[in-house]
Write an enzyme that holds these catalytic residues in place. Structure first.
Site, PDB file in Angstrom:
ATOM      1  N   LYS A  14      -6.938  81.106 -23.450  1.00  0.00           N
ATOM      2  CA  LYS A  14      -5.332  81.288 -22.859  1.00  0.00           C
ATOM      3  C   LYS A  14      -4.995  83.173 -23.255  1.00  0.00           C
ATOM      4  O   LYS A  14      -4.535  83.712 -22.214  1.00  0.00           O
ATOM      5  CB  LYS A  14      -3.902  80.258 -23.028  1.00  0.00           C
ATOM      6  CG  LYS A  14      -4.483  78.957 -22.835  1.00  0.00           C
ATOM      7  CD  LYS A  14      -3.565  77.816 -22.932  1.00  0.00           C
ATOM      8  CE  LYS A  14      -3.392  78.113 -24.561  1.00  0.00           C
ATOM      9  NZ  LYS A  14      -4.038  77.565 -25.697  1.00  0.00           N
ATOM     10  N   ARG A  89       4.134  71.818 -22.312  1.00  0.00           N
ATOM     11  CA  ARG A  89       2.707  71.366 -23.212  1.00  0.00           C
ATOM     12  C   ARG A  89       2.823  69.855 -22.962  1.00  0.00           C
ATOM     13  O   ARG A  89       1.771  68.635 -23.840  1.00  0.00           O
ATOM     14  CB  ARG A  89       2.881  71.712 -24.702  1.00  0.00           C
ATOM     15  CG  ARG A  89       1.580  72.424 -25.598  1.00  0.00           C
ATOM     16  CD  ARG A  89       2.137  72.908 -26.441  1.00  0.00           C
ATOM     17  NE  ARG A  89       0.602  73.390 -27.293  1.00  0.00           N
ATOM     18  CZ  ARG A  89       0.114  74.072 -27.416  1.00  0.00           C
ATOM     19  NH1 ARG A  89       0.849  75.192 -26.979  1.00  0.00           N
ATOM     20  NH2 ARG A  89      -1.135  74.867 -28.298  1.00  0.00           N
ATOM     21  N   ARG A 128     -12.219  83.211 -34.504  1.00  0.00           N
ATOM     22  CA  ARG A 128     -11.254  84.574 -34.158  1.00  0.00           C
ATOM     23  C   ARG A 128     -10.821  85.445 -34.968  1.00  0.00           C
ATOM     24  O   ARG A 128     -10.382  84.843 -36.331  1.00  0.00           O
ATOM     25  CB  ARG A 128      -9.510  83.739 -33.273  1.00  0.00           C
ATOM     26  CG  ARG A 128      -9.240  84.894 -32.880  1.00  0.00           C
ATOM     27  CD  ARG A 128      -8.261  83.554 -32.024  1.00  0.00           C
ATOM     28  NE  ARG A 128      -7.311  82.697 -32.724  1.00  0.00           N
ATOM     29  CZ  ARG A 128      -7.074  80.851 -31.378  1.00  0.00           C
ATOM     30  NH1 ARG A 128      -6.474  81.926 -30.311  1.00  0.00           N
ATOM     31  NH2 ARG A 128      -6.217  80.197 -32.412  1.00  0.00           N
ATOM     32  N   ARG A 163      -5.639  82.963 -38.356  1.00  0.00           N
ATOM     33  CA  ARG A 163      -4.022  82.580 -37.845  1.00  0.00           C
ATOM     34  C   ARG A 163      -3.780  81.173 -38.759  1.00  0.00           C
ATOM     35  O   ARG A 163      -5.144  80.908 -39.117  1.00  0.00           O
ATOM     36  CB  ARG A 163      -3.966  81.503 -37.073  1.00  0.00           C
ATOM     37  CG  ARG A 163      -3.513  83.173 -35.730  1.00  0.00           C
ATOM     38  CD  ARG A 163      -3.333  82.589 -34.424  1.00  0.00           C
ATOM     39  NE  ARG A 163      -3.212  81.053 -33.869  1.00  0.00           N
ATOM     40  CZ  ARG A 163      -3.236  80.181 -32.230  1.00  0.00           C
ATOM     41  NH1 ARG A 163      -2.785  81.162 -31.627  1.00  0.00           N
ATOM     42  NH2 ARG A 163      -2.813  78.648 -32.709  1.00  0.00           N
TER      43      ARG A 163
HETATM   44  P1  AP5 Z   1      -7.648  82.650 -27.386  1.00  0.00           P
HETATM   45  O1  AP5 Z   1      -7.246  83.330 -26.004  1.00  0.00           O
HETATM   46  O2  AP5 Z   1      -6.691  83.091 -28.619  1.00  0.00           O
HETATM   47  O3  AP5 Z   1      -7.298  81.237 -27.044  1.00  0.00           O
HETATM   48  P2  AP5 Z   1      -6.303  80.426 -27.230  1.00  0.00           P
HETATM   49  O4  AP5 Z   1      -6.013  79.208 -26.145  1.00  0.00           O
HETATM   50  O5  AP5 Z   1      -5.335  81.136 -26.657  1.00  0.00           O
HETATM   51  O6  AP5 Z   1      -6.608  79.365 -28.411  1.00  0.00           O
HETATM   52  P3  AP5 Z   1      -4.938  79.019 -28.692  1.00  0.00           P
HETATM   53  O7  AP5 Z   1      -5.328  78.744 -30.290  1.00  0.00           O
HETATM   54  O8  AP5 Z   1      -3.607  80.377 -29.158  1.00  0.00           O
HETATM   55  O9  AP5 Z   1      -4.198  78.062 -28.215  1.00  0.00           O
HETATM   56  P4  AP5 Z   1      -2.795  77.074 -28.832  1.00  0.00           P
HETATM   57  O10 AP5 Z   1      -2.579  76.029 -27.724  1.00  0.00           O
HETATM   58  O11 AP5 Z   1      -3.529  76.302 -30.071  1.00  0.00           O
HETATM   59  O12 AP5 Z   1      -2.132  77.898 -29.839  1.00  0.00           O
HETATM   60  P5  AP5 Z   1      -0.621  78.352 -28.799  1.00  0.00           P
HETATM   61  O13 AP5 Z   1      -0.338  79.784 -30.206  1.00  0.00           O
HETATM   62  O14 AP5 Z   1      -0.646  78.052 -27.967  1.00  0.00           O
HETATM   63  O15 AP5 Z   1      -9.092  82.771 -27.351  1.00  0.00           O
HETATM   64  C1  AP5 Z   1      -9.880  81.838 -28.459  1.00  0.00           C
HETATM   65  C2  AP5 Z   1     -10.616  82.803 -29.292  1.00  0.00           C
HETATM   66  O16 AP5 Z   1     -12.200  82.646 -27.780  1.00  0.00           O
HETATM   67  C3  AP5 Z   1     -10.546  84.246 -29.413  1.00  0.00           C
HETATM   68  O17 AP5 Z   1     -11.820  84.517 -30.638  1.00  0.00           O
HETATM   69  C4  AP5 Z   1     -11.915  85.185 -28.001  1.00  0.00           C
HETATM   70  O18 AP5 Z   1     -11.628  86.587 -28.501  1.00  0.00           O
HETATM   71  C5  AP5 Z   1     -13.057  83.835 -28.055  1.00  0.00           C
HETATM   72  N1  AP5 Z   1     -12.784  83.713 -26.688  1.00  0.00           N
HETATM   73  C6  AP5 Z   1     -11.603  83.602 -25.260  1.00  0.00           C
HETATM   74  N2  AP5 Z   1     -11.529  83.778 -24.008  1.00  0.00           N
HETATM   75  C7  AP5 Z   1     -13.284  83.632 -24.325  1.00  0.00           C
HETATM   76  C8  AP5 Z   1     -14.153  83.373 -23.080  1.00  0.00           C
HETATM   77  N3  AP5 Z   1     -14.034  83.113 -22.035  1.00  0.00           N
HETATM   78  N4  AP5 Z   1     -15.607  84.050 -23.743  1.00  0.00           N
HETATM   79  C9  AP5 Z   1     -15.700  83.792 -24.338  1.00  0.00           C
HETATM   80  N5  AP5 Z   1     -15.592  83.792 -25.817  1.00  0.00           N
HETATM   81  C10 AP5 Z   1     -13.433  83.767 -25.540  1.00  0.00           C
HETATM   82  O19 AP5 Z   1       0.294  77.006 -29.817  1.00  0.00           O
HETATM   83  C11 AP5 Z   1       0.521  77.208 -31.775  1.00  0.00           C
HETATM   84  C12 AP5 Z   1       0.752  75.999 -31.622  1.00  0.00           C
HETATM   85  O20 AP5 Z   1       3.125  76.619 -31.428  1.00  0.00           O
HETATM   86  C13 AP5 Z   1       0.734  74.674 -31.377  1.00  0.00           C
HETATM   87  O21 AP5 Z   1      -0.296  74.133 -31.818  1.00  0.00           O
HETATM   88  C14 AP5 Z   1       2.178  73.684 -31.240  1.00  0.00           C
HETATM   89  O22 AP5 Z   1       2.621  73.370 -33.218  1.00  0.00           O
HETATM   90  C15 AP5 Z   1       3.648  75.318 -31.027  1.00  0.00           C
HETATM   91  N6  AP5 Z   1       3.017  75.662 -30.148  1.00  0.00           N
HETATM   92  C16 AP5 Z   1       2.883  76.343 -28.794  1.00  0.00           C
HETATM   93  N7  AP5 Z   1       3.922  76.220 -27.841  1.00  0.00           N
HETATM   94  C17 AP5 Z   1       4.381  74.034 -28.123  1.00  0.00           C
HETATM   95  C18 AP5 Z   1       5.104  74.245 -27.119  1.00  0.00           C
HETATM   96  N8  AP5 Z   1       5.640  74.344 -25.977  1.00  0.00           N
HETATM   97  N9  AP5 Z   1       6.022  72.847 -27.772  1.00  0.00           N
HETATM   98  C19 AP5 Z   1       5.593  72.977 -28.401  1.00  0.00           C
HETATM   99  N10 AP5 Z   1       5.010  73.794 -29.749  1.00  0.00           N
HETATM  100  C20 AP5 Z   1       4.285  75.079 -28.987  1.00  0.00           C
HETATM  101 MG    MG Z   2      -3.644  81.871 -27.737  1.00  0.00          MG
END
Ligand code: AP5
Ligand code: MG
Length: 223
Positions: A14, A89, A128, A163
Site C-alpha cells: 500500500k 480497516r 522492509r 518498524r
Molecule cells: P509496503 O508498501 O510498505 O506495504 P504496506 O502494504 O504499506 O504494509 P504495512 O506493513 O504498512 O501495512 P499494515 O497494514 O500492516 O500497516 P499500517 O501502517 O497500515 O511494502 C512492504 C514491503 O514490500 C517493502 O519492503 C516494499 O519495498 C516491498 N514491496 C512493496 N510493493 C512491492 C511489490 N509490488 N513487489 C515487491 N516488493 C514490494 O498499520 C499499522 C498499524 O496501525 C496497524 O496494525 C494498527 O495497529 C494501526 N492502524 C492503522 N490504521 C488503522 C485503522 N484504520 N484502524 C485501526 N488501527 C489502525
Molecule cells: Mg504501509
C-alpha cells in the site's frame, strides 16, 4: 483525480504504491498507520495510548482513528485526490467514512484491493527498511529494491530503520486481524460495485501499471 482507498494485507504494498502515485500525479497520501506512528514517535498522549496496540498488530480504537483522520481530511490539500492507505480497516470504519466525507464534501472514489498470496508477506515485512528522513521504502530480500549501501537511503543518505511491528510474531497477529476485520470490506465495496482488484505479487512497477490502467479506464488523466 479519483480518490482511492487501498485495501490490502500487511506488507502487500500500500505504502509503496501510494508513494509512486503521489510522486507521479500529486495525490495526497494519507496513511493512518503513519499518522499513528508519528504520534508514537512524538510520545504525546495519543502516542502513549496506541504504542502497544501497534506493536501487537491489533487495531486501534475506531474513535481515535476517526479523530486523526478527520483532522487530516480537513486540511486544504485534500480536495484534489487522496489515497487512503490503511483506512477503512473494518466495516464500521467504512460506514463512518462515508458520513465524514459527506460532512466535508469529498467523494468516496474507488476501492482497490492489492491482492497477494500470504506466503509472500513474511519477506516483505521482515525485509522492509524505511528511510527515517524521506520515507523511501526498501527491501533487503529483493535485489531490485535493496539499498546500495546497507542501512543508508539511496535517495537522501539518511539512516534506514525497521518498524517495531515488522517481525514474524506481530505479522501473524496483523494478518489475522486483516482476515477477520478488513477482508469483509472486499464484499462491502463489491456490493457497491466499487471494487477493483490488482495483482500485487510481482514488482512494484507492475502494481502501479495495473492501477494506472484502472484509473485511465475510469477517465482520469494518467500516462
Ligand atoms: P509496503 O508498501 O510498505 O506495504 P504496506 O502494504 O504499506 O504494509 P504495512 O506493513 O504498512 O501495512 P499494515 O497494514 O500492516 O500497516 P499500517 O501502517 O497500515 O511494502 C512492504 C514491503 O514490500 C517493502 O519492503 C516494499 O519495498 C516491498 N514491496 C512493496 N510493493 C512491492 C511489490 N509490488 N513487489 C515487491 N516488493 C514490494 O498499520 C499499522 C498499524 O496501525 C496497524 O496494525 C494498527 O495497529 C494501526 N492502524 C492503522 N490504521 C488503522 C485503522 N484504520 N484502524 C485501526 N488501527 C489502525
Ligand atoms: Mg504501509
Amino acid at each position: 483525480m479519483k480518490n482511492i482507498i487501498l485495501i490490502a494485507a500487511p506488507g502487500a504494498g500500500k505504502g509503496t504504491l501510494a508513494k509512486s502515485l503521489k510522486e507521479k500525479y500529486g495525490y495526497v497520501h494519507i496513511s493512518t498507520g503513519d499518522l499513528l506512528r508519528d504520534a508514537v514517535n512524538k510520545g504525546d498522549e495519543l502516542g502513549l495510548k496506541v504504542k502497544d496496540i501497534l506493536a501487537q498488530g491489533l487495531l486501534v480504537e475506531d474513535e481515535i482513528v476517526y479523530q486523526i483522520l478527520k483532522n487530516r481530511l480537513q486540511e486544504a490539500d485534500c480536495q484534489n485526490g487522496i489515497i487512503l492507505d490503511g483506512f477503512p480497516r473494518n466495516v464500521n470504519q467504512a460506514v463512518k467514512y462515508e458520513e465524514i466525507l459527506s460532512d466535508i464534501n469529498i467523494d468516496l472514489g474507488v476501492a482497490i484491493l492489492l491482492d497477494i498470496d500470504e506466503k509472500l508477506l513474511i519477506q516483505r515485512i521482515t525485509g522492509r527498511r524505511i528511510c527515517s528522513k524521506c520515507g523511501e521504502i526498501y527491501n533487503i530480500y529483493n535485489p531490485t529494491i535493496t539499498p546500495k549501501v546497507e542501512n543508508v537511503c539511496d535517495k537522501c543518505g539518511s539512516a534506514l530503520y525497521q518498524r517495531s511491528d515488522d517481525n514474524e510474531e506481530a505479522l501473524k497477529s496483523r494478518y489475522a486481524t486483516y482476515v477477520e476485520k478488513t477482508q469483509p470490506l472486499i464484499d462491502y465495496y463489491q456490493k457497491k460495485n466499487n471494487l477493483y482488484v490488482v495483482d500485487s505479487s510481482k514488482d512494484a512497477d507492475y502494481t502501479l501499471e495495473q492501477v494506472e490502467k484502472i484509473l485511465r479506464d475510469l477517465g482520469d488523466q494518467v500516462d
